[in-house]
Design a protein around this motif. Structure first.
Motif, PDB file in Angstrom:
ATOM      1  N   VAL A 247     -37.176 -39.463 -22.166  1.00  0.00           N
ATOM      2  CA  VAL A 247     -36.690 -39.497 -20.784  1.00  0.00           C
ATOM      3  C   VAL A 247     -37.543 -38.603 -19.899  1.00  0.00           C
ATOM      4  O   VAL A 247     -37.869 -38.939 -18.757  1.00  0.00           O
ATOM      5  N   THR A 248     -37.916 -37.441 -20.417  1.00  0.00           N
ATOM      6  CA  THR A 248     -38.759 -36.522 -19.644  1.00  0.00           C
ATOM      7  C   THR A 248     -40.092 -37.148 -19.316  1.00  0.00           C
ATOM      8  O   THR A 248     -40.602 -37.038 -18.195  1.00  0.00           O
ATOM      9  N   ALA A 249     -40.689 -37.833 -20.299  1.00  0.00           N
ATOM     10  CA  ALA A 249     -41.982 -38.477 -20.078  1.00  0.00           C
ATOM     11  C   ALA A 249     -41.889 -39.553 -19.013  1.00  0.00           C
ATOM     12  O   ALA A 249     -42.765 -39.678 -18.142  1.00  0.00           O
ATOM     13  N   VAL A 250     -40.810 -40.339 -19.053  1.00  0.00           N
ATOM     14  CA  VAL A 250     -40.637 -41.400 -18.065  1.00  0.00           C
ATOM     15  C   VAL A 250     -40.471 -40.815 -16.668  1.00  0.00           C
ATOM     16  O   VAL A 250     -41.016 -41.309 -15.674  1.00  0.00           O
ATOM     17  N   CYS A 251     -39.723 -39.712 -16.565  1.00  0.00           N
ATOM     18  CA  CYS A 251     -39.475 -39.106 -15.252  1.00  0.00           C
ATOM     19  C   CYS A 251     -40.741 -38.524 -14.648  1.00  0.00           C
ATOM     20  O   CYS A 251     -40.943 -38.552 -13.434  1.00  0.00           O
ATOM     21  N   LEU A 252     -41.605 -37.974 -15.503  1.00  0.00           N
ATOM     22  CA  LEU A 252     -42.802 -37.305 -15.007  1.00  0.00           C
ATOM     23  C   LEU A 252     -44.009 -38.213 -14.919  1.00  0.00           C
ATOM     24  O   LEU A 252     -45.052 -37.804 -14.407  1.00  0.00           O
ATOM     25  N   ALA A 253     -43.884 -39.439 -15.436  1.00  0.00           N
ATOM     26  CA  ALA A 253     -45.049 -40.326 -15.484  1.00  0.00           C
ATOM     27  C   ALA A 253     -45.568 -40.673 -14.099  1.00  0.00           C
ATOM     28  O   ALA A 253     -46.721 -41.042 -13.936  1.00  0.00           O
ATOM     29  N   GLY A 254     -44.722 -40.561 -13.081  1.00  0.00           N
ATOM     30  CA  GLY A 254     -45.174 -40.893 -11.733  1.00  0.00           C
ATOM     31  C   GLY A 254     -45.860 -39.755 -11.020  1.00  0.00           C
ATOM     32  O   GLY A 254     -46.353 -39.923  -9.909  1.00  0.00           O
ATOM     33  N   CYS A 255     -45.888 -38.547 -11.617  1.00  0.00           N
ATOM     34  CA  CYS A 255     -46.505 -37.396 -10.959  1.00  0.00           C
ATOM     35  C   CYS A 255     -48.019 -37.481 -11.046  1.00  0.00           C
ATOM     36  O   CYS A 255     -48.570 -37.849 -12.084  1.00  0.00           O
ATOM     37  N   MET A 256     -48.683 -37.135  -9.952  1.00  0.00           N
ATOM     38  CA  MET A 256     -50.138 -37.059  -9.941  1.00  0.00           C
ATOM     39  C   MET A 256     -50.544 -35.809  -9.170  1.00  0.00           C
ATOM     40  O   MET A 256     -50.071 -35.576  -8.061  1.00  0.00           O
ATOM     41  N   VAL A 257     -51.379 -35.007  -9.804  1.00  0.00           N
ATOM     42  CA  VAL A 257     -51.871 -33.800  -9.159  1.00  0.00           C
ATOM     43  C   VAL A 257     -53.277 -34.055  -8.640  1.00  0.00           C
ATOM     44  O   VAL A 257     -53.926 -35.032  -9.006  1.00  0.00           O
ATOM     45  N   GLY A 258     -53.751 -33.171  -7.788  1.00  0.00           N
ATOM     46  CA  GLY A 258     -55.080 -33.343  -7.217  1.00  0.00           C
ATOM     47  C   GLY A 258     -55.003 -33.871  -5.790  1.00  0.00           C
ATOM     48  O   GLY A 258     -53.958 -34.359  -5.339  1.00  0.00           O
ATOM     49  N   PRO A 259     -56.110 -33.796  -5.051  1.00  0.00           N
ATOM     50  CA  PRO A 259     -56.104 -34.200  -3.640  1.00  0.00           C
ATOM     51  C   PRO A 259     -56.086 -35.717  -3.475  1.00  0.00           C
ATOM     52  O   PRO A 259     -56.661 -36.445  -4.279  1.00  0.00           O
ATOM     53  N   ARG A 260     -55.406 -36.184  -2.439  1.00  0.00           N
ATOM     54  CA  ARG A 260     -55.450 -37.600  -2.085  1.00  0.00           C
ATOM     55  C   ARG A 260     -56.760 -37.888  -1.357  1.00  0.00           C
ATOM     56  O   ARG A 260     -57.270 -37.047  -0.632  1.00  0.00           O
ATOM     57  N   TYR A 261     -57.254 -39.100  -1.566  1.00  0.00           N
ATOM     58  CA  TYR A 261     -58.549 -39.432  -0.964  1.00  0.00           C
ATOM     59  C   TYR A 261     -58.364 -40.044   0.424  1.00  0.00           C
ATOM     60  O   TYR A 261     -57.557 -40.949   0.618  1.00  0.00           O
ATOM     61  N   HIS A 262     -59.098 -39.500   1.376  1.00  0.00           N
ATOM     62  CA  HIS A 262     -59.185 -40.059   2.713  1.00  0.00           C
ATOM     63  C   HIS A 262     -60.660 -40.120   3.086  1.00  0.00           C
ATOM     64  O   HIS A 262     -61.367 -39.101   2.991  1.00  0.00           O
ATOM     65  N   ARG A 263     -61.115 -41.298   3.497  1.00  0.00           N
ATOM     66  CA  ARG A 263     -62.530 -41.429   3.833  1.00  0.00           C
ATOM     67  C   ARG A 263     -62.867 -40.511   5.010  1.00  0.00           C
ATOM     68  O   ARG A 263     -62.268 -40.617   6.084  1.00  0.00           O
ATOM     69  N   PRO A 264     -63.849 -39.611   4.831  1.00  0.00           N
ATOM     70  CA  PRO A 264     -64.209 -38.713   5.934  1.00  0.00           C
ATOM     71  C   PRO A 264     -64.968 -39.457   7.024  1.00  0.00           C
ATOM     72  O   PRO A 264     -65.459 -40.573   6.814  1.00  0.00           O
ATOM     73  N   ASP A 265     -65.054 -38.839   8.186  1.00  0.00           N
ATOM     74  CA  ASP A 265     -65.814 -39.428   9.281  1.00  0.00           C
ATOM     75  C   ASP A 265     -67.284 -39.538   8.884  1.00  0.00           C
ATOM     76  O   ASP A 265     -67.862 -38.618   8.301  1.00  0.00           O
ATOM     77  N   ALA A 266     -67.876 -40.680   9.222  1.00  0.00           N
ATOM     78  CA  ALA A 266     -69.269 -40.908   8.852  1.00  0.00           C
ATOM     79  C   ALA A 266     -70.227 -40.123   9.731  1.00  0.00           C
ATOM     80  O   ALA A 266     -71.281 -39.686   9.284  1.00  0.00           O
ATOM     81  N   THR A 267     -69.880 -39.956  10.980  1.00  0.00           N
ATOM     82  CA  THR A 267     -70.729 -39.238  11.930  1.00  0.00           C
ATOM     83  C   THR A 267     -69.866 -38.325  12.789  1.00  0.00           C
ATOM     84  O   THR A 267     -68.661 -38.586  12.961  1.00  0.00           O
TER      85      THR A 267
ATOM     86  N   GLN B 154     -75.482 -38.561   5.408  1.00  0.00           N
ATOM     87  CA  GLN B 154     -76.930 -38.709   5.547  1.00  0.00           C
ATOM     88  C   GLN B 154     -77.338 -40.169   5.392  1.00  0.00           C
ATOM     89  O   GLN B 154     -78.241 -40.653   6.095  1.00  0.00           O
ATOM     90  N   THR B 155     -76.676 -40.889   4.491  1.00  0.00           N
ATOM     91  CA  THR B 155     -76.961 -42.319   4.320  1.00  0.00           C
ATOM     92  C   THR B 155     -76.646 -43.084   5.592  1.00  0.00           C
ATOM     93  O   THR B 155     -77.407 -43.985   5.998  1.00  0.00           O
ATOM     94  N   VAL B 156     -75.527 -42.748   6.233  1.00  0.00           N
ATOM     95  CA  VAL B 156     -75.163 -43.410   7.488  1.00  0.00           C
ATOM     96  C   VAL B 156     -76.185 -43.113   8.572  1.00  0.00           C
ATOM     97  O   VAL B 156     -76.641 -44.020   9.293  1.00  0.00           O
ATOM     98  N   LEU B 157     -76.582 -41.837   8.705  1.00  0.00           N
ATOM     99  CA  LEU B 157     -77.574 -41.476   9.718  1.00  0.00           C
ATOM    100  C   LEU B 157     -78.904 -42.184   9.469  1.00  0.00           C
ATOM    101  O   LEU B 157     -79.558 -42.652  10.407  1.00  0.00           O
ATOM    102  N   THR B 158     -79.301 -42.263   8.209  1.00  0.00           N
ATOM    103  CA  THR B 158     -80.543 -42.957   7.869  1.00  0.00           C
ATOM    104  C   THR B 158     -80.448 -44.438   8.207  1.00  0.00           C
ATOM    105  O   THR B 158     -81.424 -45.044   8.670  1.00  0.00           O
ATOM    106  N   ALA B 159     -79.272 -45.024   7.991  1.00  0.00           N
ATOM    107  CA  ALA B 159     -79.084 -46.444   8.312  1.00  0.00           C
ATOM    108  C   ALA B 159     -79.271 -46.689   9.804  1.00  0.00           C
ATOM    109  O   ALA B 159     -79.960 -47.633  10.216  1.00  0.00           O
ATOM    110  N   PHE B 160     -78.669 -45.839  10.631  1.00  0.00           N
ATOM    111  CA  PHE B 160     -78.844 -45.993  12.079  1.00  0.00           C
ATOM    112  C   PHE B 160     -80.309 -45.795  12.481  1.00  0.00           C
ATOM    113  O   PHE B 160     -80.823 -46.498  13.355  1.00  0.00           O
TER     114      PHE B 160
END
Length: 520
Positions: free
Chosen positions: A14-34, A404-410
């Protein structure tokens, strides 16, 4: 007793099932390209330049190429070669296999979500020593003549048959495995973007080499025409010399001009052969068995839809690959952060054991054991913290690489927009210069034939015309290759929507995907 066992097993489950949905660490959000939003249009586009010259872009302005971008050149030979490249190019094949390997890593990561089941059947036969007396084995008092257990007779042979099964499962309480799966999925998407970037690079190289080759054919045509004209000049000068109208210097000058033109024309074969061999390699054919017909370059670049700057982030596969690298690095942070938390392992074993094969599967031959185990690192001298800092720094480095890849593309788009625009203006001016050089040669010939000037003026006019014709042919070649490079800088006909989703890279790999990896 049975109820106690069930309760003992139920608690960790039961403990394993209850905790299986936990996730640690930062959530990913795409940073601004420029640092700033992209401008509404490119600085070097015709709409932003006061005098764009004869170059025009396709309408509407926000249009973009789709699919087989090379078809915009309306060249059947180029279309055929590009199709062969997509099937036979070995560099593309290599990147495809890298993508397949990345997909396999996703499956490997997902396997950690499920229990591991194994078995180690065994059969053993043993005999006690004949020089010992009867003794008690497996008894509470150890080996001896008293106690509970089984009496072993001296020299007795016994057989043990064992049919066990072991089950072990480490529930993903803190999301370590799920973070590994996400990282593997993002890396597979990165590999898919790398594949598309390599495909675009090879396609653009093929188009560039073909137009360079045809540029050499155009130069060869110019030299062939020049050589024919020089031969006539030699014949005319020789006739004038033999009749005493002209001197030997004029004849030698005419012969030297012919010989120089023939030598320069022969040298063009080197570059043409190299471009032809390069194309053969791109389409997966031996250079010794491949050849292209002579076809001078004689047309201008097509109008290219350049779209708007905000679309560039979605059109270039190298930008998509760089962004997926960030996502994978962020997921890896979650993997190492999970090391701070305890690991729970649920294990069970059971089976049948008997000294007689006939009784092996009987109810009384059964055995089993079950129980959880919990592990936690108490002291690691800062190892986990240092590991987290390492992957955070890796993520930050990937962010910098992405921007840097974005700047190079422009930069590349602006570079080739300027190149195509300026070359179109230069071609227009060079055409006027060629017309002036043709008129110069006509006048010089007329004055020479009437005896007003020496042959030296004709020679100067011929050299001037040849130089202008060469410059014009080279500019046309540069304009065609610059248009290819502009299309490549814009991302070709690719779009981020074509990037496989995490669920797609997680799906089962089919036989058709392995056998036909390079289909467009």
């Amino acid at each position: 007793m049975q109820n106690i066992r069930l309760k003992f097993l139920r608690l960790p489950a039961v403990t394993a099932v209850c905790l299986a949905g936990c996730m640690v660490g930062p959530r990913y959000h795409r940073p601004d390209a420029t640092p700033q939003p992209p401008p509404p249009s490119y600085k070097e586009s015709p709409t932003q330049v006061q005098d764009p010259g004869p170059w025009k872009v396709a309408e509407p302005q926000d249009a973009m190429l789709r699919g087989k971008w090379w078809e915009i050149f309306s060249d059947p030979e180029l279309n055929s070669l590009e199709e062969q490249l997509n099937i036979n190019n070995q560099n593309i094949r290599q990147f495809f296999e890298n993508f397949m390997a990345a997909r396999a890593l996703v499956a490997q990561a997902r396997s950690q979500l499920y229990p591991t089941i194994g078995t180690t059947p065994s059969v053993s036969r043993s005999q006690t020593s004949g020089n010992v007396g009867n003794s008690v084995i497996n008894g509470t008092g150890g080996t001896g003549t008293t106690g509970t257990g089984t009496v072993a007779t001296a020299g007795r042979q016994t057989s043990i048959f064992v049919l066990p099964a072991d089950v072990s499962w480490a529930p993903d309480l803190w999301g370590r495995v799920r973070s590994q799966i996400h990282a593997a999925q993002y890396n597979a998407q990165l590999s898919a973007a790398d594949l598309e970037n390599e495909r675009l690079t090879e396609q653009a190289s093929l188009a560039t080499f073909l137009f360079e080759l045809r540029g050499q054919d155009a130069l060869r045509k110019i030299f062939d025409e020049t050589i024919e004209a020089d031969k006539k000049s030699v014949e005319l000068t020789r006739a004038r010399f033999e009749t005493g109208i002209d001197n030997e210097i004029s004849l030698v000058q005419a012969e030297n001009a012919l010989q120089s033109a023939e030598a320069a024309g022969a040298n063009l074969g080197i570059a043409r052969a190299q471009f032809e061999h390069a194309i053969a390699i791109l389409i997966g054919k031996p250079a010794s068995t491949f050849s292209l017909p002579v076809k001078p370059l004689d047309h201008a670049p097509p109008a290219i839809p350049i779209g708007v700057p905000s679309q560039l982030l979605e059109r270039r596969p190298d930008i998509a690959a760089s962004e997926r690298s960030m996502a994978a690095a962020n997921a890896q942070i979650g993997v190492v952060v999970a090391a701070y938390y305890p690991n729970l392992t649920l294990s069970a074993s059971g089976g049948f054991e008997s000294s007689s094969l006939t009784n092996l599967l009987s109810y009384s031959s059964r055995f089993w054991s079950v129980g959880p185990s919990l592990s936690e690192t108490i002291f690691d001298a800062g190892l986990r913290r240092a590991t987290v800092l390492q992957f955070e720094a890796t993520y930050n480095a990937d962010v910098a690489s992405y921007r840097q890849t974005v700047l190079t593309a422009f930069q590349q788009v602006e570079d080739f927009l300027a190149a195509v625009r300026i070359l179109s203006q230069q071609i227009e001016l060079q055409q006027e210069a060629e017309k002036s050089a043709e008129r110069f040669l006509e006048l010089a010939n007329a004055r020479y034939y009437t005896g007003v000037d020496t042959y030296l003026n004709v020679l100067v006019a011929q050299t001037t015309l040849l130089s202008n014709q060469q410059n014009l042919a080279s500019l046309r070649t540069q304009a065609m290759t610059a248009s290819v490079q502009l299309i490549q800088a814009l991302g070709g006909g690719w779009d981020r929507s074509e990037l496989p989703s995490p669920s797609q890279v997680t799906g089962r790999i089919t036989k058709s995907q392995i056998e036909a990896p390079n289909k467009q």
